[in-house]
Design an enzyme around this catalytic site. Structure first.
Site, short mmCIF file in Angstrom:
data_model
loop_
_atom_site.label_atom_id
_atom_site.label_comp_id
_atom_site.label_asym_id
_atom_site.label_seq_id
_atom_site.Cartn_x
_atom_site.Cartn_y
_atom_site.Cartn_z
N CYS A 1 0.18 19.82 11.73
CA CYS A 1 0.61 20.72 12.81
C CYS A 1 -0.04 22.09 12.65
O CYS A 1 -0.15 22.61 11.53
CB CYS A 1 2.13 20.89 12.79
SG CYS A 1 3.02 19.47 13.44
N HIS A 2 -0.46 22.66 13.77
CA HIS A 2 -1.04 24.00 13.74
C HIS A 2 0.07 25.04 13.60
O HIS A 2 1.19 24.84 14.07
CB HIS A 2 -1.83 24.26 15.02
CG HIS A 2 -3.03 23.39 15.17
ND1 HIS A 2 -2.95 22.10 15.65
CD2 HIS A 2 -4.34 23.61 14.89
CE1 HIS A 2 -4.17 21.57 15.68
NE2 HIS A 2 -5.02 22.46 15.22
N MET B 1 6.05 19.13 18.60
CA MET B 1 6.46 18.83 17.22
C MET B 1 7.46 19.86 16.71
O MET B 1 8.38 19.53 15.95
CB MET B 1 5.24 18.76 16.30
CG MET B 1 4.31 17.60 16.58
SD MET B 1 5.16 16.01 16.72
CE MET B 1 5.93 15.88 15.11
N GLU B 2 7.30 21.10 17.15
CA GLU B 2 8.25 22.14 16.75
C GLU B 2 9.63 21.85 17.33
O GLU B 2 10.65 22.03 16.66
CB GLU B 2 7.74 23.51 17.23
CG GLU B 2 6.61 24.11 16.40
CD GLU B 2 5.29 23.39 16.55
OE1 GLU B 2 4.42 23.58 15.69
OE2 GLU B 2 5.10 22.64 17.54
N ASP C 1 25.29 17.33 7.58
CA ASP C 1 25.70 17.93 6.30
C ASP C 1 27.01 18.71 6.45
O ASP C 1 27.88 18.64 5.56
CB ASP C 1 24.60 18.85 5.80
CG ASP C 1 24.97 19.55 4.51
OD1 ASP C 1 25.27 18.86 3.52
OD2 ASP C 1 24.98 20.80 4.49
#
Length: 301
Positions: free
Chosen positions: A62-63, A97-98, A112
Site C-alpha cells: 500500500c502507498h 485498502m485504508e 476485544d
C-alpha cells in the site's frame, strides 16, 4: 508496489462495512454504557482514524497516501453491530485498502471490548461497498467518427536524420483512449508549413490536433508563433495544468511555451518535442481533456 507516478491527484473516497453478530445481552450492556473498556462508538471513531493512517505501515504494497478525512459510524441493527468507515484522500491512488483496514481494525477492537461479556461474537462480513475517484471516473466515450491529427514539428525528423518517437507515443496514448482515426504528418520548424497543416485539419473537421515539437526556446522553435494567430478561443489553463503536472517531475517544465485553444470545433494542443515531455503531457491531459467535447456540444459537467 505499483508505480503510480504518472497518475494525477484526484479526490478519492472509499467506504467499507463490517457486520458483527452479538448477543441481545451484549447489546443491552452497550445501550446502558456498561462496557468496562469504554464507549464502543467513540472508541471506534478513534480506532478508524488511527488505522486508516497506519495502513501502509502494515500492508507492504500500500502507498503512503495523505488521509484527508475518516468517518466511522457504528449502528445496532437486528442483533448486529454494523460498522461503516469512509475514507477520503487527494492522491494518485485510491483509499479502499485504508477503508477496509480501518473497518477491520474497528471490528477487531469491538470484539476485544465485548469479549468479556459475549463468547459467541462473530465478525460475519467485511467488504468494500463504494469507491470513487481516479482515472476511470473521468473516462469519456469517444464518438466513432472522431478524427485526430498528430503533427511532428522537427527539422531533423523531417530531413530523415532522426527517428520520431514523440509523435508515435502520442498516437499510442490516443489509441489507448479509444481514438482510432488518427492522421500523422511531419513538418520542419517552419511557421507557414506548421500553420498550413493545422489549418487543413481544422477545415476538414478534425476534432483534435496535437503538435509535438517547437515549443521551447531555441532559435528554430516557432510552433507557438505558428498556432497562436489561428486560435479563436484560448484555453491557456489546459497547458498550465500540464505544466503543473510536469513541474512535479522536472523544473525545466517552466521553459515550455506550449499553448492550447479552439479553432472552430477543433481543439489544438501544442506539446513538447521530447518523448518524455510529450508522454507526460498526454498522461496529464488524457482522458480528462475529452470532457471538453461534451461542453463544446452544449452539455454540462
Amino acid at each position: 508496489m505499483l508505480d503510480v507516478s504518472e497518475k494525477i491527484k484526484t479526490l478519492r473516497t472509499a467506504k467499507a462495512i463490517a457486520r458483527i453478530k452479538v448477543s441481545p445481552e451484549t447489546i443491552e450492556k452497550i445501550n446502558k454504557k456498561e462496557i468496562e473498556k469504554g464507549d464502543i462508538f467513540e472508541v471506534s471513531r478513534a480506532v478508524a482514524a488511527l488505522s486508516a493512517k497506519k495502513t501502509s505501515e502494515i500492508l507492504p504494497f500500500c502507498h503512503n497516501i495523505p488521509i484527508e478525512w475518516v468517518g466511522c459510524d457504528v449502528r445496532i441493527q437486528d442483533g448486529f453491530l454494523d460498522v461503516e468507515v469512509t475514507v477520503k484522500t487527494i492522491a494518485r491512488t485510491g483509499c479502499e485498502m485504508e477503508a477496509l483496514f480501518a473497518v477491520s481494525t474497528c471490528a477487531l477492537n469491538i470484539y476485544d471490548m465485548l469479549k468479556p461479556y459475549d463468547k459467541q461474537i462473530v465478525i460475519e462480513e467485511i467488504k468494500l461497498v463504494e469507491k470513487t475517484g481516479g482515472k476511470s471516473e473521468f473516462k469519456e466515450k469517444v464518438k466513432e467518427d472522431f478524427k485526430a491529427g498528430v503533427l511532428v514539428v522537427s527539422d531533423s525528423v523531417y530531413a530523415g536524420k532522426k527517428q520520431d518517437k514523440a509523435g508515435k507515443e502520442i498516437i499510442k496514448i490516443l489509441s489507448e483512449n479509444g481514438i482510432k482515426n488518427i492522421e500523422y504528418k511531419i513538418v520542419p520548424d517552419e511557421i507557414e508549413m506548421i500553420r498550413k497543416e493545422v489549418l487543413s485539419w481544422c477545415e476538414n473537421g478534425f476534432d483534435l490536433v496535437i503538435t509535438t515539437g517547437g515549443t521551447g526556446l531555441s532559435p528554430r522553435d516557432t510552433t507557438p508563433e505558428a498556432i497562436k494567430p489561428i486560435i479563436e478561443k484560448d484555453i491557456s489553463s489546459i497547458m498550465e495544468f500540464a505544466r503543473f503536472y510536469g513541474a512535479e517531475r522536472t523544473p525545466y517544465t517552466m521553459l515550455s511555451r506550449g499553448l492550447s485553444g479552439i479553432k472552430g470545433k477543433t481543439l489544438i494542443l501544442t506539446l513538447p518535442g521530447s518523448t518524455r515531455g510529450a508522454r507526460e503531457t498526454m498522461m496529464a491531459l488524457f482522458p480528462y481533456i475529452l470532457h471538453i467535447y461534451r461542453i463544446m456540444g452544449g452539455g454540462g459537467h
